[in-house]
Design a protein around this motif. Structure first.
Motif, short mmCIF file in Angstrom:
data_model
loop_
_atom_site.label_atom_id
_atom_site.label_comp_id
_atom_site.label_asym_id
_atom_site.label_seq_id
_atom_site.Cartn_x
_atom_site.Cartn_y
_atom_site.Cartn_z
N LYS A 243 0.83 -1.21 0.00
CA LYS A 243 0.00 0.00 0.00
C LYS A 243 0.86 1.26 0.00
CE LYS A 243 -4.36 -1.77 1.67
NZ LYS A 243 -5.56 -1.54 2.50
N ASP A 244 2.01 1.19 0.66
CA ASP A 244 2.92 2.33 0.62
C ASP A 244 3.43 2.59 -0.80
OD1 ASP A 244 2.68 2.77 3.33
OD2 ASP A 244 4.56 1.77 3.87
N LEU A 245 3.41 1.57 -1.63
CA LEU A 245 3.81 1.73 -3.03
C LEU A 245 2.65 2.21 -3.90
CD1 LEU A 245 6.09 -1.41 -3.51
CD2 LEU A 245 6.81 0.97 -3.63
N GLY A 246 1.48 2.38 -3.28
CA GLY A 246 0.35 2.94 -4.01
C GLY A 246 -0.69 1.95 -4.49
N PHE A 247 -0.58 0.68 -4.07
CA PHE A 247 -1.56 -0.32 -4.48
C PHE A 247 -2.70 -0.38 -3.46
CE2 PHE A 247 2.53 -1.75 -6.29
CZ PHE A 247 2.19 -1.64 -7.64
N LEU A 248 -3.91 -0.54 -3.96
CA LEU A 248 -5.10 -0.41 -3.11
C LEU A 248 -5.56 -1.75 -2.53
CD1 LEU A 248 -7.32 1.43 -2.02
CD2 LEU A 248 -8.57 1.08 -4.17
#
Length: 264
Positions: A243-248
């Motif tokens: 999630k920190d990498l932008g995945f939901l």
């Protein structure tokens, strides 16, 4: 291994030029070719060509160069931008054919400029049993596949590489990053970079085979089934990192790792 070496011997004086990724397949091809050269004409070293591209994992070029030189080969790095072919940007089902066509045109040009006339690459027999449109481009370019010609599977390659003392024998495969997206999903280099970071993060945790396949907005994680329990023990940290990498939405694929799952 002796049979593989003998496949190269008639071509030593032509100059053997290899598309060299630094993976286990091309490493075994290079080792065999270099042994053939040492027997026939040591003054005609193999030319190992590594492509630096936008769709292949970065960071292995120096390892490839060191391995090539340790085996007695010349090493050449060629930058290739696949996105210069606008057809590739849309990620069509024949993307691999288009990419390989571009890469092997560059290989042939570089090799011929250096005086080499016999070209080869590292596909193995298993690659002929799955969807590999890039093999058509290999054949059209007149590039040879010694592992296929020698009837060697991936397991054969790893066994022979281990017997030859190649450190790549247990190296996991690192295919083109385009395989992380469904066909007909246009390429987003920033997205591919985040996927690559996520895979590196999981490998640093000790997972061997890792693929992050992105079906927006779902990130599907493939790892070996033997690692499922260890994955679940760390699932909170893994979820947070993704999630920190932008995945939901973060999912674990219950079928586990398998090569070519986007081709189903």
């Amino acid at each position: 291994m002796e049979h593989l070496i003998q496949l190269f011997e008639p071509h030593v004086n032509d100059g053997i030029c290899l598309a060299f990724s630094g993976g286990v397949d091309s490493s075994l091809v290079l080792a065999a070719a270099c042994q053939a050269v040492s027997r026939i004409n040591p003054a005609r070293p193999v030319l190992a060509v590594t492509f630096e591209t936008r769709l292949h994992p970065q960071g292995d070029t120096e390892e490839a160069r060191a391995l090539a030189q340790s085996l007695g080969a010349r090493h050449l790095t060629i930058p290739v931008d696949e996105f210069s072919d606008t057809r590739i940007l849309s990620n069509p089902k024949n993307r691999c054919y288009l990419c390989k066509s571009l890469l092997f045109r560059s290989l042939l040009q570089a090799g011929r400029d250096a005086g080499y006339t016999w070209f080869c690459e590292g596909s193995n027999l298993d690659d002929t049993k799955v969807y590999r449109p890039g093999l058509q481009a290999v054949r059209e370019a007149g590039v040879h596949s010694p592992l296929i010609e020698g009837g060697l599977t991936k397991n054969d390659v790893r066994r022979l590489a281990a017997e030859a003392g190649l450190k790549t024998a247990s190296k996991p495969s690192t295919p083109c990053m385009a395989t992380r997206l469904p066909y007909d999903t246009p390429f987003d280099y920033e997205l591919l970079s985040r996927i690559h970071q996520g895979e590196d993060w999981l490998r640093n945790l000790g997972f061997y085979n890792v693929r992050l396949r992105f079906h927006a907005p779902i990130l599907r994680i493939e790892i070996d089934k033997a690692d499922f329990n260890r994955f679940m023990d760390q699932h909170e940290a893994i979820t947070r990192a993704m999630k920190d990498l932008g995945f939901l939405y973060i999912t674990l694929d219950l079928e586990g790792f398998r090569s070519g799952s986007m081709d189903i």
